[in-house]
Design a protein around this motif. Sequence first.
Motif, short mmCIF file in Angstrom:
data_model
loop_
_atom_site.label_atom_id
_atom_site.label_comp_id
_atom_site.label_asym_id
_atom_site.label_seq_id
_atom_site.Cartn_x
_atom_site.Cartn_y
_atom_site.Cartn_z
N ALA A 76 14.83 4.35 0.55
CA ALA A 76 14.65 3.12 0.30
C ALA A 76 13.49 2.63 -0.57
N LEU A 77 12.39 3.15 -0.32
CA LEU A 77 11.15 2.78 -0.85
C LEU A 77 11.08 3.54 -2.32
N ASP A 78 11.64 4.68 -2.44
CA ASP A 78 11.81 5.14 -3.79
C ASP A 78 12.54 4.23 -4.98
N VAL A 79 13.48 3.22 -4.38
CA VAL A 79 14.11 2.82 -5.29
C VAL A 79 13.70 0.89 -4.81
N ARG A 80 12.58 0.70 -4.44
CA ARG A 80 12.27 -0.59 -3.97
C ARG A 80 12.33 -1.56 -4.91
N SER A 85 0.85 -1.12 0.08
CA SER A 85 -0.06 -0.14 -0.01
C SER A 85 0.71 1.37 -0.13
N LEU A 86 1.57 1.55 -1.08
CA LEU A 86 2.52 2.41 -1.20
C LEU A 86 2.21 3.16 -2.61
N ASP A 87 2.34 4.55 -2.35
CA ASP A 87 2.15 5.47 -3.65
C ASP A 87 3.09 6.53 -3.54
N PRO A 88 3.42 7.33 -4.69
CA PRO A 88 4.50 8.56 -4.63
C PRO A 88 3.93 9.72 -3.39
N ALA A 89 2.75 10.02 -3.28
CA ALA A 89 2.20 10.91 -2.14
C ALA A 89 2.57 10.33 -0.99
N HIS A 90 2.29 9.15 -0.57
CA HIS A 90 2.40 8.53 0.73
C HIS A 90 3.64 8.68 0.85
N ILE A 91 4.81 8.15 0.26
CA ILE A 91 6.20 8.30 0.18
C ILE A 91 6.68 9.60 0.49
N VAL A 125 19.69 -0.07 -3.62
CA VAL A 125 18.63 0.26 -2.56
C VAL A 125 19.58 0.47 -1.30
N ARG A 126 20.63 -0.28 -1.11
CA ARG A 126 21.68 0.01 0.02
C ARG A 126 22.29 1.11 -0.29
N GLU A 127 22.87 1.21 -1.45
CA GLU A 127 23.65 2.50 -1.86
C GLU A 127 22.76 3.75 -1.62
#
Length: 218
Positions: A77-81, A55-61, A88-90
Amino acid sequence: MLELVKAGGWPMVPLLLLSAVALAIIVERFWALRRKTVLPPGLGREVRTWASRGSLDPAHIDSLRGTSPLGALLAAALDVRNRSREEVRERVEDVGRHQAFRMERYLNALGTIAAAGPLLGLFGTVVGMIQMFLGIMDYGVGDVNELAGGIGKALVCTATGMIVAVPALMFHRHFRSRIDSYLVDMEHEAIQLLDAIDPRTRRAGTTAPQPAPAYTQG
């Protein structure tokens, strides 16, 4: 107190200014580095729940990013999930360095005050001693008690420099230690989130590499 300030002469002015700046920095950093401000309770668990449910969307992030340093780290992290775990670690490490820099704001200035305070105090004492000995050259030794009092007044700057420097040094190290502790906790939360968004880490007992699902490819 006013008499001591007058006894120290004009070198007391920068010392008093440094003490005011140091006090302002200490109060501001205490307020900015509160634990609930940097690491809101339950935020990491809540984000992992969102991620596991999808349940993720750009507005939520974006909303998460503005909550706190921890929120900014988890949002990164969620941007590049959908990319590989290494990517993701980088990203998390890059954002973590940025957040560490923001949390260390003004600490270099506080460390400079801690180092400069005793030097300015010593400078004030030297100036006072020079003035006193120039007076002796012009008017002689005179009263010994008056001479001892003049030396005592000259040492006021040294004492003031130490009074300014010691608290500044103590709080500088305290804030550094607090930030290091926060960074460890933020790293722990980020690792837990990586485990939550990487399906391969949820397969207990798997030793051989498994093919990544299509949605994890960058």
